[in-house]
Enzyme design. Sequence first.
Site, PDB file in Angstrom:
ATOM      1  N   ASP A 207       0.832  -1.204   0.000  1.00 18.67           N
ATOM      2  CA  ASP A 207       0.000   0.000   0.000  1.00 18.67           C
ATOM      3  C   ASP A 207       0.870   1.259   0.000  1.00 18.67           C
ATOM      4  O   ASP A 207       0.445   2.318   0.432  1.00 18.67           O
ATOM      5  CB  ASP A 207      -0.910  -0.010   1.242  1.00 18.67           C
ATOM      6  CG  ASP A 207      -2.014   1.031   1.188  1.00 18.67           C
ATOM      7  OD1 ASP A 207      -2.570   1.240   0.098  1.00 18.67           O
ATOM      8  OD2 ASP A 207      -2.313   1.625   2.239  1.00 18.67           O
ATOM      9  N   LYS A 248      -1.535  -1.397  -4.395  1.00 20.24           N
ATOM     10  CA  LYS A 248      -2.193  -0.125  -4.694  1.00 20.24           C
ATOM     11  C   LYS A 248      -1.592   0.503  -5.943  1.00 20.24           C
ATOM     12  O   LYS A 248      -0.382   0.624  -6.077  1.00 20.24           O
ATOM     13  CB  LYS A 248      -2.054   0.850  -3.523  1.00 20.24           C
ATOM     14  CG  LYS A 248      -2.712   2.207  -3.796  1.00 20.24           C
ATOM     15  CD  LYS A 248      -2.815   3.053  -2.553  1.00 20.24           C
ATOM     16  CE  LYS A 248      -1.471   3.566  -2.075  1.00 20.24           C
ATOM     17  NZ  LYS A 248      -1.612   4.431  -0.883  1.00 20.24           N
TER      18      LYS A 248
END
Length: 370
Positions: A207, A248
Amino acid sequence: MPAVADCTVVFPLRHDPASTHPDVSGLVGKAFERVNWRDAFDTFLAEERSALWAAKTAFDNTDTSAYIAARDALFPQAVSGVHGAVAFRNRAGHKLHETMEAVGLWEYLKGGATRAKGTFTFVDVCGGPGAFSQALFAMGKEHKLRLRGFGLTLRNVKGLDWYTDLPSRSFFPCYGIDGTGDVFKLENIESLCSLTCKENVRLVVADGGFDVPTEVVNFQETISCRIVYGQWLSAVKLLRPGGCFVLKLFDCFSPFTRAILFLTTHLYESVQVVKPRHSRVVNSERYLVCIGFIGAPKQWLEHFERCYQEGFVDNDNIPTVLPTSLFSGDKIFGADVERMSATIASNQVSGLHAILEKLQSKPAMEEVKS
């Protein structure tokens, strides 16, 4: 009401099953071509990209608090809170939960864990302060799984220190061979691989990202190429066969991002891009979800590692990891990535226009000021 709403959307990414793996042999030993992040786009969905950039630029002189108030009034669904019996630290936990549920990732992981007596290991790359790890332990408990986690993040950076309540007997922070936790250094990724070499690494989550100044927000995708690639390469090196990866991403317009997506379809059995509900419709964030790691041919892995070490010489220039000529002819992949990119961009533009209209209306402005 706006024409779009915060909701979870899933897009499959495939390559032509009749095609062979892209041949990287012609790239071995050659110097990497590079392009500055400002110039790292081609004609792919150029009109859609321009429309999105214009919609973002319209807010350059808008007061941040006014924007947030109007956004939250129009799109109230992307809020933190409790899911069932699980409370997440922040919206990141919700995003991961929604992403995994949307593609049935837990059911897949439970199948592998059953063969390993209900236990598997995950690795959280660029994960500090640990929202994804915290969410995984909470969700794993719901699914009656025993998880072990390893995490790599920058050391001594404000806001990135691991949560102190992560289970100390089940979560193991790693800061690489040099102690910095810097994923830009291949040797730190190698150190993490050594630390987990005897683990059943079934899942890698990533992320990582950083704040992009307003004046260059349209280049978030290309500015982030290095950290995206580092996390992507980490998964290729860490995962066991059959493993899964959640990464992500931002916009997917550039040749570099499309090349990574194309390669990914050859490295995993199933690849999808998920825009979860808690990832607001008005931003470019989305998650690449990869299921069933097949493995990378030795020549590929050597090329990927060399690209990281010799191609990314700084944060301003992006190397060509795979020429567009090696994937532009795949019509199935081309149609999938175009649909995904165009749909998310279109929804984003609609949402941004709705916010702008609300800000420009007199009652809305008075409401925000009050």
